[in-house]
Motif scaffolding. Structure first.
Motif, short mmCIF file in Angstrom:
data_model
loop_
_atom_site.label_atom_id
_atom_site.label_comp_id
_atom_site.label_asym_id
_atom_site.label_seq_id
_atom_site.Cartn_x
_atom_site.Cartn_y
_atom_site.Cartn_z
N TYR A 1 0.84 -1.20 0.00
CA TYR A 1 0.00 0.00 0.00
C TYR A 1 0.88 1.24 0.00
CZ TYR A 1 -3.65 -3.22 1.51
OH TYR A 1 -4.53 -4.26 1.58
N TYR B 1 0.16 5.70 0.49
CA TYR B 1 -0.82 6.65 1.03
C TYR B 1 -0.67 7.97 0.28
CZ TYR B 1 -1.21 3.09 4.53
OH TYR B 1 -1.41 1.89 5.16
N THR C 1 2.86 11.06 -2.36
CA THR C 1 2.54 9.65 -2.11
C THR C 1 3.61 9.09 -1.20
OG1 THR C 1 1.58 9.53 -4.33
CG2 THR C 1 2.05 7.45 -3.22
N SER D 1 1.08 6.14 6.41
CA SER D 1 0.03 7.15 6.54
C SER D 1 0.48 8.35 7.38
CB SER D 1 -1.24 6.54 7.13
OG SER D 1 -0.99 6.05 8.43
N GLU E 1 -13.27 0.53 7.00
CA GLU E 1 -13.13 0.74 5.55
C GLU E 1 -11.80 1.47 5.29
OE1 GLU E 1 -15.13 -0.38 3.22
OE2 GLU E 1 -16.59 -1.16 4.66
N PRO E 2 -10.66 0.75 5.42
CA PRO E 2 -9.35 1.41 5.33
C PRO E 2 -9.03 2.02 3.97
CG PRO E 2 -9.08 -0.96 5.40
CD PRO E 2 -10.53 -0.68 5.64
N ASP E 3 -9.76 1.62 2.91
CA ASP E 3 -9.49 2.20 1.59
C ASP E 3 -10.27 3.49 1.35
OD1 ASP E 3 -7.66 0.23 0.97
OD2 ASP E 3 -9.16 -1.06 0.03
N ASP E 4 -11.19 3.83 2.24
CA ASP E 4 -11.89 5.11 2.13
C ASP E 4 -10.96 6.22 2.63
OD1 ASP E 4 -14.10 3.82 1.21
OD2 ASP E 4 -15.28 4.04 3.05
N THR F 1 -5.52 8.92 1.41
CA THR F 1 -6.18 7.74 0.89
C THR F 1 -5.18 6.61 0.75
OG1 THR F 1 -7.65 9.18 -0.38
CG2 THR F 1 -7.61 6.85 -1.00
N ARG F 2 -5.55 5.44 1.27
CA ARG F 2 -4.71 4.25 1.12
C ARG F 2 -4.98 3.65 -0.26
NH1 ARG F 2 -5.00 -1.38 4.50
NH2 ARG F 2 -6.70 -1.80 3.05
N ILE F 3 -3.89 3.35 -0.99
CA ILE F 3 -4.01 2.81 -2.34
C ILE F 3 -3.22 1.51 -2.40
CG2 ILE F 3 -3.51 3.22 -4.78
CD1 ILE F 3 -3.58 6.24 -4.08
N GLU F 4 -3.87 0.46 -2.88
CA GLU F 4 -3.18 -0.82 -3.04
C GLU F 4 -2.32 -0.77 -4.28
OE1 GLU F 4 -4.28 -5.48 -3.85
OE2 GLU F 4 -5.68 -4.29 -2.68
#
Length: 153
Positions: free
Chosen positions: A68, A70, A81, A85, A116-119, A139-142
């Protein structure tokens, strides 16, 4: 030669030398005792190495690893990026203080749903007893490690 075999052979060699110095032609019992003690250490290492479980077989990865990043942003403007976090949040807070003097003296808080960690998490400012939104988000991004054609369908 394996570890146990190496240690066993070294223990035998040292034991023979110890016998030579202690009882044989070496005529130096002090050296013989020292060699006997060293032989005992190698014999113990041989036992331990022989009883140690074998190293596990190499496991091939069956699923790609998940990573991930952030993304810190102000509205639609990306700020940076980051791999954690905390760094992304620090960037948002610093940017808010640098560009919005009205936030000085306030307390920053982050609002988000941990289930909802991707929100996106939103930056709020608490000042004079009121919470105000700031348009700053993290925002967490995979990050994919390989292409998955089924993800496009």
């Amino acid at each position: 030669m394996t570890g146990p075999e190496h240690y066993r052979r070294e223990a035998e060699r040292l034991a023979k030398q110890a016998n030579h110095y202690t009882y044989g032609d070496g005529a130096d019992p002090v050296t013989g005792h020292a060699l006997a003690a060293e032989a005992q250490v190698y014999a113990t290492l041989a036992l331990v190495a022989a009883q140690a479980p074998a190293a596990p077989a190499v496991q091939l990865e069956t699923e790609p690893a998940v990573a991930y990043v952030y993304r810190a942003a102000w509205g639609m403007t990306p700020l940076g990026t980051y791999t954690n976090s905390d760094a992304a949040r620090a960037h948002c807070q610093a940017d808010a203080l640098n560009n919005s003097p009205e936030y000085e003296g306030g307390i920053f808080e982050w609002l988000g749903d941990e289930s909802e960690p991707d929100d996106p998490y939103e930056l709020l400012i608490a000042k004079n007893g009121a919470d105000t939104t700031t348009d700053y988000t993290v925002t967490r991004i995979e990050v994919a490690t390989e292409y998955d054609p089924e993800a496009d369908s």
